[in-house]
Design a protein around this motif. Structure first.
Motif, PDB file in Angstrom:
ATOM      1  N   ALA A  90     -10.412 -14.535   3.959  1.00  0.00           N
ATOM      2  CA  ALA A  90      -9.514 -13.834   3.037  1.00  0.00           C
ATOM      3  C   ALA A  90      -8.301 -14.694   2.733  1.00  0.00           C
ATOM      4  CB  ALA A  90      -9.090 -12.497   3.629  1.00  0.00           C
ATOM      5  N   SER A  91      -8.542 -15.912   2.275  1.00  0.00           N
ATOM      6  CA  SER A  91      -7.432 -16.820   1.970  1.00  0.00           C
ATOM      7  C   SER A  91      -6.630 -16.303   0.783  1.00  0.00           C
ATOM      8  CB  SER A  91      -7.954 -18.228   1.668  1.00  0.00           C
ATOM      9  OG  SER A  91      -8.816 -18.202   0.546  1.00  0.00           O
ATOM     10  N   GLY A  92      -5.355 -16.655   0.748  1.00  0.00           N
ATOM     11  CA  GLY A  92      -4.488 -16.239  -0.353  1.00  0.00           C
ATOM     12  C   GLY A  92      -3.162 -16.962  -0.269  1.00  0.00           C
ATOM     13  N   ASP A  93      -2.317 -16.769  -1.276  1.00  0.00           N
ATOM     14  CA  ASP A  93      -0.988 -17.374  -1.314  1.00  0.00           C
ATOM     15  C   ASP A  93      -0.004 -16.428  -0.642  1.00  0.00           C
ATOM     16  OD1 ASP A  93       1.463 -18.472  -1.917  1.00  0.00           O
ATOM     17  OD2 ASP A  93       1.421 -17.868  -4.022  1.00  0.00           O
ATOM     18  N   ARG A  98       0.400 -22.193  -1.907  1.00  0.00           N
ATOM     19  CA  ARG A  98      -0.839 -22.784  -1.425  1.00  0.00           C
ATOM     20  C   ARG A  98      -1.703 -21.701  -0.780  1.00  0.00           C
ATOM     21  NH1 ARG A  98       0.787 -28.466   1.555  1.00  0.00           N
ATOM     22  NH2 ARG A  98       2.344 -29.166   0.040  1.00  0.00           N
ATOM     23  N   ALA A  99      -3.000 -21.963  -0.748  1.00  0.00           N
ATOM     24  CA  ALA A  99      -3.893 -21.024  -0.074  1.00  0.00           C
ATOM     25  C   ALA A  99      -3.718 -21.168   1.429  1.00  0.00           C
ATOM     26  CB  ALA A  99      -5.341 -21.312  -0.471  1.00  0.00           C
ATOM     27  N   GLU A 100      -3.642 -20.043   2.106  1.00  0.00           N
ATOM     28  CA  GLU A 100      -3.510 -20.029   3.554  1.00  0.00           C
ATOM     29  C   GLU A 100      -4.824 -19.601   4.191  1.00  0.00           C
ATOM     30  OE1 GLU A 100      -0.855 -21.100   4.898  1.00  0.00           O
ATOM     31  OE2 GLU A 100       0.608 -20.997   3.274  1.00  0.00           O
ATOM     32  N   ILE A 101      -5.154 -20.206   5.309  1.00  0.00           N
ATOM     33  CA  ILE A 101      -6.329 -19.797   6.060  1.00  0.00           C
ATOM     34  C   ILE A 101      -6.094 -18.396   6.601  1.00  0.00           C
ATOM     35  CG2 ILE A 101      -7.667 -20.250   8.149  1.00  0.00           C
ATOM     36  CD1 ILE A 101      -7.240 -23.220   7.694  1.00  0.00           C
TER      37      ILE A 101
END
Length: 296
Positions: A90-93, A98-101
């Motif tokens: 469920a990556s997201g900003d 930036r996309a976060e793990i």
């Protein structure tokens, strides 16, 4: 010929004098600027977020999540262990562009975002639907879709934190996106039984058929999410407004993303049998093994 008398001459002189006085009262050449400098407001750049861009270079990164070990493999970064079997990527900003793990753990309804403390938002059976519901200039809003009731739960008080949005029904697939071209993602669902798209605030549209996989994205770069499906039986990509494109074979998994940084979604698939990524217009790359989950 009539000659004006003394009275008429005096009246004429008064008129002439008055005209001269008016002429002297008005400047002959007023200081009027030829071209006044009018400030032109500079338009702010349209915000943009590249999905699954973990290093901030404006390109989606090729990555997989390995449920067997809870490990993320991001091309160019190596591996990071974050999650356990059964977790959903469920990556997201979450604030830095930036996309976060991150993973969502359905068994407990808990979100695990790398660099943050875990928190519970959801319940067993929910699906993560994090998106920019408050605009691209704001961090991703954590949210879940509850298939059993068709309810959307947003972890944001401005979106009705304690009042879920009822939109959809059991069996629907959540597909949030910027379908209206604004910077806010819209809640939306695709109904496999009828191939119908339901976007909040818009009329339903039938596009696709049973067995298709919804793959919405901005494929033409106009800032709007396009309705699209991938048909596993034929390997065809059906993007509304465009001719179908055959890319992929049965058994592949669609993995759309902006892999070249042109602000357009690229057609792409990941082949579990060989762990190979195929991005249309880009060389193939082997990354991952059978059993992995492509991040795309």
């Amino acid at each position: 010929m009539t000659v004006p008398g003394p009275g008429r001459r005096r009246r004429a002189a008064v008129v002439v004098a008055a005209a001269v006085a008016v002429a002297l009262a008005v400047p002959v050449s007023a200081a009027v600027p030829v071209s006044a400098a009018v400030p032109v407001p500079v338009q702010a750049a349209t915000p943009h977020f590249t999905p699954n861009d973990f290093n901030g270079d404006g390109r989606s990164d090729i990555a997989v999540f390995r449920p067997a070990t809870g490990t993320w493999y991001i091309h160019g970064f190596g591996r990071t262990r974050w999650g356990v079997g059964g977790d959903i990527p469920a990556s997201g900003d979450h604030g830095d562009g930036r996309a976060e793990i991150a993973v969502f753990r359905p068994s407990t309804g808990t979100w695990w975002v790398r660099g943050s403390s875990p928190f519970r938002w959801g319940q067993p059976g929910d699906l993560p639907v994090q998106a920019h519901y408050r605009g691209l200039r704001e961090p991703t809003v954590v949210a879940v879709f509850r298939p059993s009731t068709g309810a959307w739960w947003f972890d944001d008080y401005r979106l009705g934190q304690s009042n879920p949005l009822q939109y959809g029904r059991h069996g629907d697939v959540p597909v949030p996106g910027r379908y209206d071209g604004s910077s806010d993602d819209n809640p939306a669902v695709w109904r496999p039984s009828t191939g119908t798209w339901y976007v909040l605030g818009s009329a339903p549209i039938r596009y696709g058929q049973s067995g298709d996989i919804p793959v919405p994205g901005d494929y033409n770069g106009d800032g709007r999410t396009d309705l699209a499906v991938w048909r596993p039986s034929t390997g065809q990509w059906w993007i509304r407004g465009r001719a179908p494109v055959t890319f992929g074979v049965a058994g592949d998994k669609p993995a759309r993303g902006d892999y070249n940084g042109d602000h357009r979604a690229d057609i792409a698939v990941w082949r579990p049998s060989t762990g190979t990524w195929y991005v249309r217009g880009v060389s193939k790359i082997r990354w991952g093994t059978n059993g992995d989950v492509p991040i795309g």
